[in-house]
Design an enzyme around this catalytic site. Structure first.
Site, PDB file in Angstrom:
ATOM      1  N   CYS A 139       2.538   2.640   9.972  1.00  0.00           N
ATOM      2  CA  CYS A 139       2.697   4.029   9.522  1.00  0.00           C
ATOM      3  C   CYS A 139       3.497   4.829  10.557  1.00  0.00           C
ATOM      4  O   CYS A 139       3.153   4.837  11.735  1.00  0.00           O
ATOM      5  CB  CYS A 139       1.331   4.672   9.280  1.00  0.00           C
ATOM      6  N   ARG A 198       8.262   0.918  -3.338  1.00  0.00           N
ATOM      7  CA  ARG A 198       8.782   1.962  -4.221  1.00  0.00           C
ATOM      8  C   ARG A 198       9.360   1.432  -5.527  1.00  0.00           C
ATOM      9  O   ARG A 198       9.352   2.145  -6.535  1.00  0.00           O
ATOM     10  CB  ARG A 198       9.810   2.809  -3.459  1.00  0.00           C
ATOM     11  N   GLN A 230      -6.827  -1.581   2.970  1.00  0.00           N
ATOM     12  CA  GLN A 230      -6.089  -1.334   4.213  1.00  0.00           C
ATOM     13  C   GLN A 230      -6.784  -0.268   5.062  1.00  0.00           C
ATOM     14  O   GLN A 230      -7.070   0.829   4.577  1.00  0.00           O
ATOM     15  CB  GLN A 230      -4.648  -0.893   3.953  1.00  0.00           C
ATOM     16  N   PRO A 234       0.852  -1.197   0.000  1.00  0.00           N
ATOM     17  CA  PRO A 234       0.000   0.000   0.000  1.00  0.00           C
ATOM     18  C   PRO A 234       0.884   1.244   0.000  1.00  0.00           C
ATOM     19  O   PRO A 234       1.833   1.334   0.785  1.00  0.00           O
ATOM     20  CB  PRO A 234      -0.775  -0.120   1.327  1.00  0.00           C
TER      21      PRO A 234
HETATM   22  C1  LIG Z   1       4.779   7.334  -0.547  1.00  0.00           C
HETATM   23  C2  LIG Z   1       4.566   6.179   0.392  1.00  0.00           C
HETATM   24  C3  LIG Z   1       3.290   5.908   0.862  1.00  0.00           C
HETATM   25  C4  LIG Z   1       3.067   4.835   1.743  1.00  0.00           C
HETATM   26  N1  LIG Z   1       1.792   4.563   2.158  1.00  0.00           N
HETATM   27  C5  LIG Z   1       1.566   3.482   2.951  1.00  0.00           C
HETATM   28  C6  LIG Z   1       0.231   3.117   3.329  1.00  0.00           C
HETATM   29  O1  LIG Z   1      -0.760   3.763   2.947  1.00  0.00           O
HETATM   30  N2  LIG Z   1       0.081   2.024   4.131  1.00  0.00           N
HETATM   31  C7  LIG Z   1       1.166   1.271   4.561  1.00  0.00           C
HETATM   32  O2  LIG Z   1       0.983   0.284   5.278  1.00  0.00           O
HETATM   33  N3  LIG Z   1       2.422   1.598   4.203  1.00  0.00           N
HETATM   34  C8  LIG Z   1       2.642   2.660   3.400  1.00  0.00           C
HETATM   35  N4  LIG Z   1       3.918   2.942   2.997  1.00  0.00           N
HETATM   36  C9  LIG Z   1       5.018   2.004   3.330  1.00  0.00           C
HETATM   37  C10 LIG Z   1       5.180   0.964   2.203  1.00  0.00           C
HETATM   38  O3  LIG Z   1       4.028   0.152   2.090  1.00  0.00           O
HETATM   39  C11 LIG Z   1       6.411   0.060   2.433  1.00  0.00           C
HETATM   40  O4  LIG Z   1       6.268  -0.597   3.672  1.00  0.00           O
HETATM   41  C12 LIG Z   1       7.719   0.850   2.434  1.00  0.00           C
HETATM   42  O5  LIG Z   1       7.758   1.765   1.353  1.00  0.00           O
HETATM   43  C13 LIG Z   1       8.935  -0.097   2.350  1.00  0.00           C
HETATM   44  O6  LIG Z   1       8.867  -0.891   1.187  1.00  0.00           O
HETATM   45  P1  LIG Z   1       9.722  -0.552  -0.161  1.00  0.00           P
HETATM   46  O7  LIG Z   1      11.159  -0.392   0.255  1.00  0.00           O
HETATM   47  O8  LIG Z   1       9.486  -1.730  -1.059  1.00  0.00           O
HETATM   48  O9  LIG Z   1       9.178   0.742  -0.699  1.00  0.00           O
HETATM   49  C14 LIG Z   1       4.162   4.027   2.164  1.00  0.00           C
HETATM   50  C15 LIG Z   1       5.452   4.317   1.693  1.00  0.00           C
HETATM   51  C16 LIG Z   1       5.661   5.368   0.819  1.00  0.00           C
HETATM   52  C17 LIG Z   1       7.059   5.631   0.316  1.00  0.00           C
END
Ligand SMILES: Cc1cc2nc3c(=O)[nH]c(=O)nc-3n(C[C@H](O)[C@H](O)[C@H](O)COP(=O)(O)O)c2cc1C
Length: 308
Positions: free
Chosen positions: A94, A218, A64, A12
């Site tokens: 979060c 990301r 979510q 998400p």
């Molecule tokens: C712009 C942005 C928005 C995010 N929004 C959410 C969200 O709505 N809910 C959530 O559980 N995590 C959220 N996250 C965290 C991501 O789901 C994820 O756990 C985090 O980016 C690490 O994973 P990655 O390295 O693959 O990006 C967000 C992260 C980013 C960068």
């Protein structure tokens, strides 16, 4: 393409993982996708924007929720259940001060007993309930204890982003050992999350944690075809990424109307432009886009960058 052995899930991402983006990720092989976090309280007030965010639009999509009060989570879960998503995921990771200050998101990791009650409350709607945790909060890596609490409440899977709340998104801080400890602590599926961008990253993560799958955040932005690459297929080149960008933003316009879609498309476009020669100047234009025809003109400029 080799058969996939593990789940590849889209994370998400608030402001990004809308219906149009999720559809592209599913097309390229994501096994499961999730809406961005939706306020449980706002849903119970009948907030229209939150209701719209909670529409799954595909049977593989989970919704979510974030919140901290079991009764409100329960009411919101029943509202969401009427939309027939694959599951309800509860945000317990979060790190944003406003959310944590309300006792929501990663603040829930301070209270494993509450995690159990929240999952139980959500489960009453009959849908599978999953949780998304971090490694921990306040310097305490208690994800295994929190995952056990979620399992005791009836959770059907947990995802662990391997950073503490206070580490936010700091590079180099994903702790694979804590994800491995969660895998040892529970019998439900465990999905590993954090900084996975390539097949090698994914293989290392799975090898070091024993996780049942991965969640990709990301690395999918500006590159929804990353799911094909992670499943053993070819990486998208610049031309394919730009073609996907056009399809993606056209789908957003069809879904939300030009005004809102183009405002939201700016951030997506910046991710699609990443790595292209002259990207900085293009991004400066991207963040000012108002109309789809301005976007098309910008795409023509971009095309010349690799066809000249
Ligand atoms: C712009 C942005 C928005 C995010 N929004 C959410 C969200 O709505 N809910 C959530 O559980 N995590 C959220 N996250 C965290 C991501 O789901 C994820 O756990 C985090 O980016 C690490 O994973 P990655 O390295 O693959 O990006 C967000 C992260 C980013 C960068």
């Amino acid at each position: 393409m080799p058969k996939k052995m593990t789940s590849l899930n889209l994370a998400p991402l608030a402001g990004f993982t809308d219906k149009s983006f999720r559809a592209l990720c599913l097309e390229f092989g994501a096994d499961a996708v999730t809406t961005e976090m939706v306020s449980a309280k706002a849903l119970t007030f009948g907030d229209k924007k939150s209701l719209r965010l909670a529409i799954p639009a595909d049977p593989r999509c989970a919704v979510q929720l974030f919140g901290s009060e079991p009764a409100i989570i329960q009411e919101a879960a029943w509202i969401v259940a009427a939309l027939s998503p694959a599951a309800i995921d509860i945000n317990m990771g979060c790190p944003v001060p406003k959310v944590v200050g309300n006792g929501e998101g990663s603040a829930l990791m301070r209270n494993p007993a509450l995690i159990c009650r929240i999952v139980e409350a959500a489960r009453t709607c009959g849908l599978p309930v999953t949780v998304k945790l971090r490694a921990g909060i306040d310097g305490v890596k208690n994800a295994p204890e929190c995952a056990r609490a979620a399992q005791a409440g009836g959770a059907s899977a947990v995802t662990i982003h391997g950073r503490l709340r206070e580490q936010m998104y700091q590079p180099g801080t994903v702790d694979k050992a804590i994800i491995a400890a969660v895998k040892q602590a529970v019998s439900i599926p465990v999905y590993a999350n954090g900084d996975i961008a390539t097949p090698a990253d994914m293989a290392d993560m799975l090898w070091e944690t024993g996780a049942d799958g991965v969640m990709i955040g990301r690395a999918a932005l500006g590159n929804p075809a990353v799911f094909r690459e992670l499943a053993g297929g070819v990486p998208a080149d610049a031309a394919e990424r730009m073609a996907l960008c056009c399809r993606h933003i056209a789908a957003m316009v069809a879904d939300k109307g030009e005004g809102l879609a183009m405002r939201e498309a700016r951030a997506h476009l910046c991710w699609y432009l990443r790595g292209l020669h002259g990207a900085a100047a293009l991004r400066a234009k991207a963040v000012q886009l108002e109309t789809f025809s301005q976007f098309e003109a910008l795409m023509e400029e971009v095309e010349h960058l690799w066809t000249e």
